[in-house]
Design a protein around this motif. Structure first.
Motif, PDB file in Angstrom:
ATOM      1  N   THR A  50       6.253   2.846 -31.827  1.00  0.00           N
ATOM      2  CA  THR A  50       5.820   3.703 -32.926  1.00  0.00           C
ATOM      3  C   THR A  50       4.596   4.524 -32.501  1.00  0.00           C
ATOM      4  N   PRO A  51       4.204   5.524 -33.279  1.00  0.00           N
ATOM      5  CA  PRO A  51       3.037   6.341 -32.900  1.00  0.00           C
ATOM      6  C   PRO A  51       1.770   5.541 -32.679  1.00  0.00           C
ATOM      7  N   GLU A  52       1.570   4.482 -33.451  1.00  0.00           N
ATOM      8  CA  GLU A  52       0.355   3.683 -33.314  1.00  0.00           C
ATOM      9  C   GLU A  52       0.330   2.881 -32.012  1.00  0.00           C
ATOM     10  N   MET A  53       1.468   2.777 -31.340  1.00  0.00           N
ATOM     11  CA  MET A  53       1.552   2.031 -30.083  1.00  0.00           C
ATOM     12  C   MET A  53       1.306   2.925 -28.869  1.00  0.00           C
ATOM     13  N   VAL A  54       1.073   4.201 -29.110  1.00  0.00           N
ATOM     14  CA  VAL A  54       0.773   5.153 -28.037  1.00  0.00           C
ATOM     15  C   VAL A  54      -0.715   5.487 -28.103  1.00  0.00           C
ATOM     16  N   PRO A  55      -1.477   5.295 -27.030  1.00  0.00           N
ATOM     17  CA  PRO A  55      -2.924   5.569 -27.052  1.00  0.00           C
ATOM     18  C   PRO A  55      -3.237   7.010 -27.465  1.00  0.00           C
ATOM     19  N   GLU A  56      -4.352   7.173 -28.162  1.00  0.00           N
ATOM     20  CA  GLU A  56      -4.745   8.506 -28.625  1.00  0.00           C
ATOM     21  C   GLU A  56      -4.941   9.474 -27.460  1.00  0.00           C
ATOM     22  N   LYS A  57      -5.463   8.970 -26.348  1.00  0.00           N
ATOM     23  CA  LYS A  57      -5.676   9.844 -25.187  1.00  0.00           C
ATOM     24  C   LYS A  57      -4.356  10.388 -24.661  1.00  0.00           C
ATOM     25  N   VAL A  58      -3.326   9.577 -24.721  1.00  0.00           N
ATOM     26  CA  VAL A  58      -2.009  10.018 -24.270  1.00  0.00           C
ATOM     27  C   VAL A  58      -1.469  11.083 -25.219  1.00  0.00           C
ATOM     28  N   LYS A  59      -1.575  10.831 -26.509  1.00  0.00           N
ATOM     29  CA  LYS A  59      -1.085  11.809 -27.485  1.00  0.00           C
ATOM     30  C   LYS A  59      -1.837  13.136 -27.390  1.00  0.00           C
ATOM     31  N   GLN A  60      -3.124  13.048 -27.107  1.00  0.00           N
ATOM     32  CA  GLN A  60      -3.944  14.252 -27.044  1.00  0.00           C
ATOM     33  C   GLN A  60      -3.505  15.184 -25.912  1.00  0.00           C
ATOM     34  N   LYS A  61      -2.862  14.634 -24.891  1.00  0.00           N
ATOM     35  CA  LYS A  61      -2.382  15.459 -23.783  1.00  0.00           C
ATOM     36  C   LYS A  61      -1.345  16.482 -24.235  1.00  0.00           C
ATOM     37  N   TYR A  62      -0.677  16.181 -25.353  1.00  0.00           N
ATOM     38  CA  TYR A  62       0.395  17.050 -25.833  1.00  0.00           C
ATOM     39  C   TYR A  62      -0.054  17.934 -27.000  1.00  0.00           C
ATOM     40  N   ALA A  63      -1.360  17.999 -27.218  1.00  0.00           N
ATOM     41  CA  ALA A  63      -1.889  18.811 -28.318  1.00  0.00           C
ATOM     42  C   ALA A  63      -1.600  20.289 -28.124  1.00  0.00           C
ATOM     43  N   GLY A  64      -1.468  20.721 -26.874  1.00  0.00           N
ATOM     44  CA  GLY A  64      -1.233  22.129 -26.598  1.00  0.00           C
ATOM     45  C   GLY A  64       0.224  22.528 -26.551  1.00  0.00           C
ATOM     46  N   LYS A  65       1.124  21.616 -26.895  1.00  0.00           N
ATOM     47  CA  LYS A  65       2.543  21.930 -26.861  1.00  0.00           C
ATOM     48  C   LYS A  65       2.929  22.994 -27.881  1.00  0.00           C
ATOM     49  N   LEU A  66       2.212  23.024 -28.988  1.00  0.00           N
ATOM     50  CA  LEU A  66       2.440  24.055 -29.990  1.00  0.00           C
ATOM     51  C   LEU A  66       1.344  25.110 -29.884  1.00  0.00           C
ATOM     52  N   LYS A  67       1.684  26.346 -30.195  1.00  0.00           N
ATOM     53  CA  LYS A  67       0.707  27.426 -30.122  1.00  0.00           C
ATOM     54  C   LYS A  67      -0.421  27.211 -31.128  1.00  0.00           C
ATOM     55  N   LYS A  68      -0.104  26.500 -32.220  1.00  0.00           N
ATOM     56  CA  LYS A  68      -1.097  26.260 -33.263  1.00  0.00           C
ATOM     57  C   LYS A  68      -1.025  24.808 -33.713  1.00  0.00           C
ATOM     58  N   THR A  69      -2.185  24.182 -33.817  1.00  0.00           N
ATOM     59  CA  THR A  69      -2.235  22.804 -34.301  1.00  0.00           C
ATOM     60  C   THR A  69      -1.793  22.750 -35.758  1.00  0.00           C
ATOM     61  N   LEU A  70      -0.999  21.733 -36.104  1.00  0.00           N
ATOM     62  CA  LEU A  70      -0.590  21.580 -37.499  1.00  0.00           C
ATOM     63  C   LEU A  70      -1.794  21.239 -38.363  1.00  0.00           C
ATOM     64  N   PHE A  71      -1.660  21.473 -39.643  1.00  0.00           N
ATOM     65  CA  PHE A  71      -2.787  21.273 -40.562  1.00  0.00           C
ATOM     66  C   PHE A  71      -3.039  19.803 -40.890  1.00  0.00           C
ATOM     67  N   TRP A  72      -2.048  18.928 -40.628  1.00  0.00           N
ATOM     68  CA  TRP A  72      -2.097  17.584 -41.192  1.00  0.00           C
ATOM     69  C   TRP A  72      -2.260  16.519 -40.105  1.00  0.00           C
ATOM     70  N   THR A  73      -3.157  15.591 -40.328  1.00  0.00           N
ATOM     71  CA  THR A  73      -3.516  14.569 -39.338  1.00  0.00           C
ATOM     72  C   THR A  73      -2.324  13.718 -38.921  1.00  0.00           C
ATOM     73  N   PHE A  74      -1.630  13.110 -39.880  1.00  0.00           N
ATOM     74  CA  PHE A  74      -0.499  12.249 -39.549  1.00  0.00           C
ATOM     75  C   PHE A  74       0.623  13.034 -38.883  1.00  0.00           C
ATOM     76  N   SER A  75       0.817  14.279 -39.288  1.00  0.00           N
ATOM     77  CA  SER A  75       1.872  15.111 -38.691  1.00  0.00           C
ATOM     78  C   SER A  75       1.591  15.363 -37.216  1.00  0.00           C
ATOM     79  N   ASN A  76       0.341  15.646 -36.881  1.00  0.00           N
ATOM     80  CA  ASN A  76      -0.020  15.854 -35.477  1.00  0.00           C
ATOM     81  C   ASN A  76       0.247  14.608 -34.651  1.00  0.00           C
TER      82      ASN A  76
END
Length: 319
Positions: free
Chosen positions: A209-235
């Motif tokens: 699940t998302p909580e089982m993936v470290p935040e640092k790992v998830k942050q690597k994919y923050a640039g996959k979209l041209k614009k960050t979504l507005f919502w915390t859980f959605s990101n």
């Protein structure tokens, strides 16, 4: 003094912090009963008709606490970081509850907007402590203990457990690894999710699940979209999905969503298209108060069977 904590929405993301903080302040914490048909029906009766099922459920859990506690904790969740906010219904939750539930005259509304500066969470805790006539050092100690409790909770996820469901370990030797993404309140409420995760584990799969993936790992994919979504859980959900898709660490992805959720409609379509481009099996499970067990069981069994057949074909082709 008793403080009531509704077992819904942000509860599944932050309850170790909230419960520990109030306990260390010297209050008796009373968590609403596990979700049941009675709680769901009460929420459907009180909430506005077009609300999503998690919002309806929160109303039911507040109703469950009435007459049992001195205060009912209803947070106004605005932000926990600088890049996004929460769903508008989180922002307006205290107003919705106050207008929908009669005889609710003991609501403890706490605005949580800690994206502006790092110490804002502590200052918020200090203000709550003052409301209960607790001194600086009592509030500070409660704050530190709460942080430690949340850290331990996060660590259990990273070790492969799913603490809200009482799953301490999973079989890493499972032949099928499934990425199950969704908001915490959709994944970890056994009644609302129809025990979906435990069903999948019972089918011999390993669930991530998302909580089982470290935040640092998830942050690597923050640039996959041209614009960050507005919502915390959605990101969090979307970045987890990108991690699964880019690394190929799962055999398939299941997205658990609430029927009628606006933000999730966008998230689901993005993940569906990305999975299709990479030929990764993808399944959307939309839940509401009318969803039945049998239909869900059939879809999960069919999806897992399909993944196993696909794996056997792939292994045979490699011989």
């Amino acid at each position: 003094m008793k403080i009531g904590i509704p077992r819904a929405l942000a509860y599944y993301a932050y309850y170790p912090f909230v419960n520990t903080f109030f306990e260390k302040l010297g209050l008796e914490v009373v968590v609403s009963d596990p979700t049941s048909k009675e709680i769901m029906d009460a929420g459907v009766e009180d909430a506005v008709a077009d609300a999503c099922v998690p919002i309806k459920l929160f109303h039911g859990h507040v109703r469950n606490l009435l007459g049992r506690v001195d205060y009912v904790f209803v947070p106004r969740l605005v932000s926990v970081n600088r890049e996004a906010t929460f769903c508008p219904k989180f922002l307006g939750l205290p107003d919705m509850v106050a207008c929908s539930i009669t005889n609710l005259n003991n609501m403890l509304e706490v605005r949580i907007d800690i994206g502006k500066r790092k110490r804002e969470l502590f200052l918020t805790c200090l203000r709550v402590g003052r409301k209960f006539r607790k001194g600086f050092f009592t509030a500070y100690n409660a704050y530190l203990k709460a942080l430690m409790s949340l850290k331990n909770y996060t660590h259990q996820f990273l070790q492969g457990g799913i603490p809200p469901l009482g799953v301490l370990t999973q079989k890493k030797s499972a032949d099928i690894k499934l990425g199950v993404v969704g908001y915490p309140y959709m994944l970890y409420d056994p009644y609302l999710s129809l025990d979906l995760i435990k069903k999948l584990i019972g089918m011999g799969t390993y669930v991530i699940t998302p909580e089982m993936v470290p935040e640092k790992v998830k942050q690597k994919y923050a640039g996959k979209l041209k614009k960050t979504l507005f919502w915390t859980f959605s990101n969090s959900v979307l970045r987890t999905a990108f991690h699964f898709l880019e690394t190929g660490c799962v055999d398939g992805i299941i997205h658990v969503t609430a029927f009628g959720c606006g933000p999730d409609f966008i998230v689901d379509k993005i993940m569906e298209l990305e999975a299709r481009d990479r030929n990764i099996p993808y399944l959307t499970i939309a839940l509401d108060e009318h969803t039945g067990q049998e239909g869900l069981n059939t879809r999960l069994e069919a999806f897992v069977d399909m993944l196993r057949r696909k794996r056997k074909v792939k292994e045979a082709a490699m011989l």
